[in-house]
Design a protein around this motif. Structure first.
Motif, mmCIF file in Angstrom:
data_model
loop_
_atom_site.group_PDB
_atom_site.id
_atom_site.type_symbol
_atom_site.label_atom_id
_atom_site.label_comp_id
_atom_site.label_asym_id
_atom_site.label_seq_id
_atom_site.Cartn_x
_atom_site.Cartn_y
_atom_site.Cartn_z
ATOM 1 N N ALA A 99 0.841 -1.210 0.000
ATOM 2 C CA ALA A 99 0.000 0.000 0.000
ATOM 3 C C ALA A 99 0.873 1.255 0.000
ATOM 4 C CB ALA A 99 -0.921 -0.009 1.225
ATOM 5 N N LEU A 100 1.877 1.261 0.891
ATOM 6 C CA LEU A 100 2.773 2.423 0.969
ATOM 7 C C LEU A 100 3.591 2.573 -0.310
ATOM 8 C CD1 LEU A 100 4.049 1.975 4.651
ATOM 9 C CD2 LEU A 100 2.365 3.647 3.831
ATOM 10 N N ALA A 101 4.000 1.467 -0.852
ATOM 11 C CA ALA A 101 4.839 1.508 -2.056
ATOM 12 C C ALA A 101 4.066 2.061 -3.244
ATOM 13 C CB ALA A 101 5.374 0.105 -2.354
ATOM 14 N N TRP A 102 2.856 1.563 -3.440
ATOM 15 C CA TRP A 102 2.025 2.087 -4.532
ATOM 16 C C TRP A 102 1.836 3.600 -4.382
ATOM 17 C CZ3 TRP A 102 1.243 -0.400 -8.807
ATOM 18 C CH2 TRP A 102 1.010 -1.787 -8.849
ATOM 19 N N ALA A 103 1.587 4.041 -3.136
ATOM 20 C CA ALA A 103 1.277 5.456 -2.906
ATOM 21 C C ALA A 103 2.494 6.352 -3.094
ATOM 22 C CB ALA A 103 0.702 5.643 -1.498
ATOM 23 N N ASN A 104 3.686 5.824 -2.888
ATOM 24 C CA ASN A 104 4.878 6.679 -2.887
ATOM 25 C C ASN A 104 5.721 6.618 -4.164
ATOM 26 O OD1 ASN A 104 5.351 8.166 -0.174
ATOM 27 N ND2 ASN A 104 4.574 6.156 0.451
ATOM 28 N N ALA A 105 5.427 5.653 -5.016
ATOM 29 C CA ALA A 105 6.262 5.521 -6.212
ATOM 30 C C ALA A 105 6.240 6.786 -7.060
ATOM 31 C CB ALA A 105 5.812 4.314 -7.028
ATOM 32 N N GLY A 106 5.076 7.388 -7.194
ATOM 33 C CA GLY A 106 4.975 8.641 -7.940
ATOM 34 C C GLY A 106 5.644 9.797 -7.212
ATOM 35 N N PRO A 107 5.221 10.115 -5.990
ATOM 36 C CA PRO A 107 5.811 11.248 -5.274
ATOM 37 C C PRO A 107 7.333 11.160 -5.146
ATOM 38 C CG PRO A 107 3.789 10.558 -4.191
ATOM 39 C CD PRO A 107 4.041 9.559 -5.292
ATOM 40 N N VAL A 108 7.855 10.009 -4.797
ATOM 41 C CA VAL A 108 9.297 9.922 -4.563
ATOM 42 C C VAL A 108 10.065 9.838 -5.875
ATOM 43 C CG1 VAL A 108 11.168 8.556 -3.555
ATOM 44 C CG2 VAL A 108 8.988 8.794 -2.330
ATOM 45 N N LEU A 109 9.617 8.962 -6.750
ATOM 46 C CA LEU A 109 10.433 8.622 -7.916
ATOM 47 C C LEU A 109 9.862 9.149 -9.225
ATOM 48 C CD1 LEU A 109 11.169 5.023 -6.666
ATOM 49 C CD2 LEU A 109 12.917 6.768 -7.041
ATOM 50 N N GLY A 110 8.752 9.865 -9.138
ATOM 51 C CA GLY A 110 8.145 10.389 -10.361
ATOM 52 C C GLY A 110 7.638 9.288 -11.284
ATOM 53 N N ILE B 94 10.856 1.555 -4.583
ATOM 54 C CA ILE B 94 11.623 1.381 -5.829
ATOM 55 C C ILE B 94 11.022 0.232 -6.639
ATOM 56 C CG2 ILE B 94 13.896 0.896 -6.818
ATOM 57 C CD1 ILE B 94 15.143 1.972 -4.195
ATOM 58 N N GLU B 95 10.681 -0.830 -5.933
ATOM 59 C CA GLU B 95 10.095 -2.000 -6.599
ATOM 60 C C GLU B 95 8.793 -1.620 -7.310
ATOM 61 O OE1 GLU B 95 10.142 -5.451 -3.974
ATOM 62 O OE2 GLU B 95 8.291 -6.148 -4.893
ATOM 63 N N ALA B 96 7.944 -0.879 -6.601
ATOM 64 C CA ALA B 96 6.671 -0.461 -7.209
ATOM 65 C C ALA B 96 6.928 0.386 -8.450
ATOM 66 C CB ALA B 96 5.832 0.314 -6.191
ATOM 67 N N ALA B 97 7.896 1.283 -8.355
ATOM 68 C CA ALA B 97 8.195 2.156 -9.496
ATOM 69 C C ALA B 97 8.683 1.349 -10.693
ATOM 70 C CB ALA B 97 9.243 3.202 -9.092
ATOM 71 N N GLU B 98 9.457 0.307 -10.432
ATOM 72 C CA GLU B 98 9.938 -0.507 -11.547
ATOM 73 C C GLU B 98 8.796 -1.315 -12.162
ATOM 74 O OE1 GLU B 98 13.628 -2.551 -10.908
ATOM 75 O OE2 GLU B 98 14.531 -0.821 -9.911
ATOM 76 N N PHE B 99 7.859 -1.700 -11.331
ATOM 77 C CA PHE B 99 6.689 -2.402 -11.862
ATOM 78 C C PHE B 99 5.842 -1.452 -12.708
ATOM 79 C CE2 PHE B 99 2.495 -4.697 -10.959
ATOM 80 C CZ PHE B 99 2.735 -5.659 -11.942
#
Lengths: 372, 372, 372, 372
Positions: C19-30, C328-333
């Motif tokens: 849940a946290l990863a999905w929510a933060n992939a955009g804000p942190v990593l664009g 990071i994992e969510a962003a790569e997905f």
């Protein structure tokens, strides 16, 4: 209050930190009230516009006074250069907003005092950005000490060292200018060390100190020459605490190899506790207990036994990161807003940090003991 | 000189250390002249008699003045309590003996000066027992710094911490008495820190300091009450070195968990060196060289590349021990006797250490900067 | 795609992490596409209802098949117990969803193969939750090795140790049951070690292994007796890699004191790299370069020079935490969904991990070399 | 016996070590009988003659058979290359001498068995040079384990890594030749690991293993080409101990950066003990005791509580060195001679080490489990 409207000024290192912290305090820690990210403010507007959607803000804004005037906004985060803190914080308080302001508080003690007065007059929640004090490892050190795990506290050895100004060839920046940055290493990072010392040692009674500008000039970025470094790169203080203990504080922004070294040893009559932010998920504990042949410093890895670690992860030793500390900080600010009770390091308490770092500077300049 | 006749006064911790060091300097390091262990002196005589054959001495002796008068003896080791150093050393020099004396040199600067004068008058070799400066790791730190490996030296952080007086219930001993021990932690272990600082930093210009008696009284061993601790358990100084660098020194004999923690960080404009005697076979080096992504503190394990390690063992990382440092010290004293040139930490140089530790005590007592 | 609708099954340790990863992939990593948290699924419904608003999901759901059928949902996160992974993943893929599934993939290789087939048939993005491989420190190790920083790779020493099953008195749980958990330590944590080894060593050719059930029974939580532990607490393998190197893997869930110890040494013909997740922001590097007297293991602290660290924090040494790896994992997905190209540890690649851990188990059972 | 006449064969690394150990066993540890260094033997005679006076021997000798025949000599130290051990040891025993022989015992198990038979026939004291087992830190680990400090022993992880053969360009030497050195890394250093494992784990029941010659040829020193490396650079074994525990042993002489890394983790049902010779004065202990929030690995520094440390130095944490371990070893050999009782690692016990290292080699060659 159902939700809290937030306006954030500044989009640098700390700007992003605040944005993430506001967004995660609820999800991670169940903090209330829930947060609505109303507006992100920076100049030029394009910069705020580029980041607002990424960070989850509803709109961008270039004029911080307009931000403060927005009735949809209940709380303001200030993450701008040091010289702007006082003006912005006071204006926001006067506009009836809660204020979360990055440290150091202000350039001078007078400014900091004006901020405290404004907070008192406004009756709003305030907090300064001392994220390191939220570390569960440090909080556990405080708990251990207060429970007597190391007996009577007798000595404190504190340090804060980074190398962001260690390179002699680094270009001159606003950080070197008194009128922009105020104190140098003392304000930037020394203030963090003082904030940690308050938790484990309590107030300081008096101190003697010295300080040093290692690189007296720096090259201008445009190649047009060199400019003076007007504040200190390093400082050292020998302090007497109100509890009768003594201690030292060493501070440097020119310490090659140190990236986030911020910590302390607390020596007690029955043991010792050591913490260092560079290994932020560890705590060292020595106790004069059990057979001599088995005594030693214990490396404690933080876990669910060190709240609120468990809200981030139920498995011990899996580690929090720097941004997680800011999430805890945001949650504590939200709790303060919700309850109406001050949180740790509100403006009134934060003023004390300013007093200490300015006392260190004064002692160094005047070469004499300064009593707080 | 074919062989050197040695007389050793004292059979405690340092007595045994000297005995082993004298015996091993030749075998390990090929030191000349060869050593003949003539007499071991202590009171009661039974104690000296019991140990003389074990340690390889030809005879035992109870009267140190008789020892000094023995024409078969060329050099005297003094490992008695601090208050006896000056008298014995001066008498031995006047009798024409070379003198190796444990630290601290004496109870007062005046006594230490008298020792220097006696050494000068006698024209004999002298040395103080600063074994830690002989550590190949520390010697390599000096070499690195002098070769510019970390650029211009800007900061020194020194520490010396042990816990032999950390227990509040420990019985009162002569170490707590001014007239027996002189200074407390400063004399016992602070002197070692100063000796290390001299190698990496050179002379001190001035300092400010504070000190602390943590346990003001201690129980008498016979249960008859408590007696005052007359000297300091801990001291802290902020120093200015002649080379323009600043630094701190923290000193404690009441630091639970610390057993032989004695070391320093030297911060330079291009890197940092860290040494600590508690991991005496290691040296930490950071250099601002190569890609940022691969910079870090390097843990160097001592080996044959760090002389005279290879004389003890040709394999790196196999480690020297505490007593090995004393063997190096003995060999350097023998070389000084052989060559007629002073060795490191002869009385003249050792006087400087006394000046520094007494300056720290004076600054603390008078609460003002003291210039050396 | 403008936004991606997400459904998450499971609200435990990994459920919150996702849940946290999905929510933060955009804000942190664009990361793109932007994420819309549509529904959180768990039983009983109350549990999902309690957490959905906190974690930012629009609604709660108890029926995972209904979740999968929801057209507003484009991607499914599966964080349920191991025995459910295959069924849910295959169903989700057949419903046209992208699938992010926690490890271990499934109970058996046959199930894992069915998942790969389903992914291929669906043409959707898949990923397994091997978060540790996203650590910038590990990624830098891979980079160093591939650039030849340590020469030819000759040995691998891998370990993964935790103590969550170290207590003999811990109650029996589904983790001990073959039909619920499949393999024991090998599946839980051994799979992580294999995932790391793939990055630095490439594929395994053959292996020999042993395994051990340390506690053969455990007490039932209701006090009604004891039940058998059907899978292994520890395993050890000696492996031959396709690149000619050899190595070992040691795996235990019964290693007191180890909390998140997961790492490796890679020995090369010119140096060594060491990584351990318990100090996840550090990397050790030894290179046979420069003077012998200055060689040593370098402790590299991660920073902006180790992407994407800088997106979390521009200051080196300030540290990422466990949850950041999942971001990071969510962003790569998300990038894989966006681009249509497979990401690291998609189902096809993840199948290899299953093959290795089952080969270890087989070798141990049959006491013979197993070739992959 | 009043004094013991000693003859030493070999003047290399271990020759000097033995010389110092014989000379210091009495002075440091009060060992009896007292030692008389009769003769030092090496070829050419000049080498022995140059070192005999430095090391304190009465005379030099080139013919080892003459040395053995000398009636003034009661005990022989053998520190020659591996291939000479058996012949010399057997001859010395047959001449009625006590024998202290360096490890590995011999090139083959058959030779080692002949040595055991000769020792039995002679009724003289024997000892192999397993100095690391004399380390007070390791002895304390044995004590802790036997007292139940970590509960039932369940896993062993052992390692021995050095880099003396890590450089691909290092010249070929006798160490690479089967007929000179026998096994490679297994004999040189693997034997030390086995010796440590015996103390903490007891006997091995069976094992599976693999081994590897990393550099298949090496350049000849005279530049005339390259020669084959006939023995292994690295080996790995998975072992089953008679006590029911499992474990691993990793062995390499080609591990860059490792200088004297030799140690183990012992996992128990209630804790863990870790030892590593590279920090030979430290022991790590974790116990599942007390509050979870304060559990952690304790770094125990050796001191007088870990005998016979106190005989070297009464102050804890001041550290023993490599040569000190050899002094303890010599003293134990003297005690065995004095008492007539075997000491640890006499030939009979040492044979077991040979069996294990040859079993590892056999398992690796035959790719199957080998039972001891």
């Amino acid at each position: 209050m159902q939700t809290l409207g937030v306006g954030l000024i500044g989009t640098g290192f700390m700007g992003k930190c605040h944005a993430l912290a506001w967004a995660n305090a609820g999800p991670v820690l169940g903090a209330h009230p829930r947060v609505r990210l109303v507006a992100l403010c920076d100049t030029p507007l394009e910069r705020a516009e580029a980041l607002a959607p990424q960070w989850g803000f509803e709109r961008a804004e270039a004029d911080w006074r307009a931000l403060i005037a927005d009735p949809a906004i209940d709380a303001i985060s200030i993450t701008t250069p040091n010289r702007l803190h006082a003006e912005m914080a006071i204006a926001a308080l006067q506009a009836g907003k809660h204020v979360w302001c990055e440290k150091p508080m202000a350039l001078t003690e007078a400014e900091a005092e004006a901020m405290v007065a404004a907070a008192k007059a406004a009756g709003k929640a305030t907090m300064l950005g001392y994220n390191y004090i939220r570390n569960p490892a440090h909080q556990h050190a405080i708990k251990l000490i207060s429970e007597g795990a190391i007996g009577r506290v007798i000595q404190f050895r504190g340090w804060v060292e980074e190398d962001y100004q260690a390179d002699p060839d680094l270009a001159w920046s606003w950080r070197a200018k008194l009128a922009e940055a105020g104190l140098g290493a003392l304000g930037d990072i020394g203030s963090h060390l003082v904030s940690l010392s308050m938790g484990v040692m309590g107030p300081i009674e008096s101190l003697i100190a010295d300080m040093q500008t290692v690189y007296e000039t720096r090259p201008l970025a445009d190649g047009s020459g060199r400019a003076a470094v007007e504040n200190e790169d390093a400082a050292t203080a020998v302090v007497r605490f109100a509890n009768g203990a003594q201690g030292s504080m060493v501070i440097s922004r020119a310490a090659w190899g140190r990236k986030s070294r911020l910590g302390y040893e607390v020596h007690g009559s029955e043991g010792m506790v050591i913490f260092d932010q560079e290994r932020m998920n560890e705590l060292q504990l020595y106790q004069n207990r059990g057979p001599k042949a088995e005594q030693g410093f214990r490396t404690i890895l933080t876990g669910p036994a060190h709240p609120p670690y468990g809200e981030f992860c139920p498995a011990p030793g899996h580690q929090l990161g720097f941004n997680d500390l800011k999430v805890i900080e945001a949650a504590e600010f939200l709790a303060s807003i919700q309850s109406g009770s001050p949180c740790k390091m509100d403006f009134a308490e934060g003023l004390y940090v300013e007093r200490v770092i300015h006392a260190i500077a004064q002692s160094a300049r005047e070469d004499r003991r300064v009593t707080l």
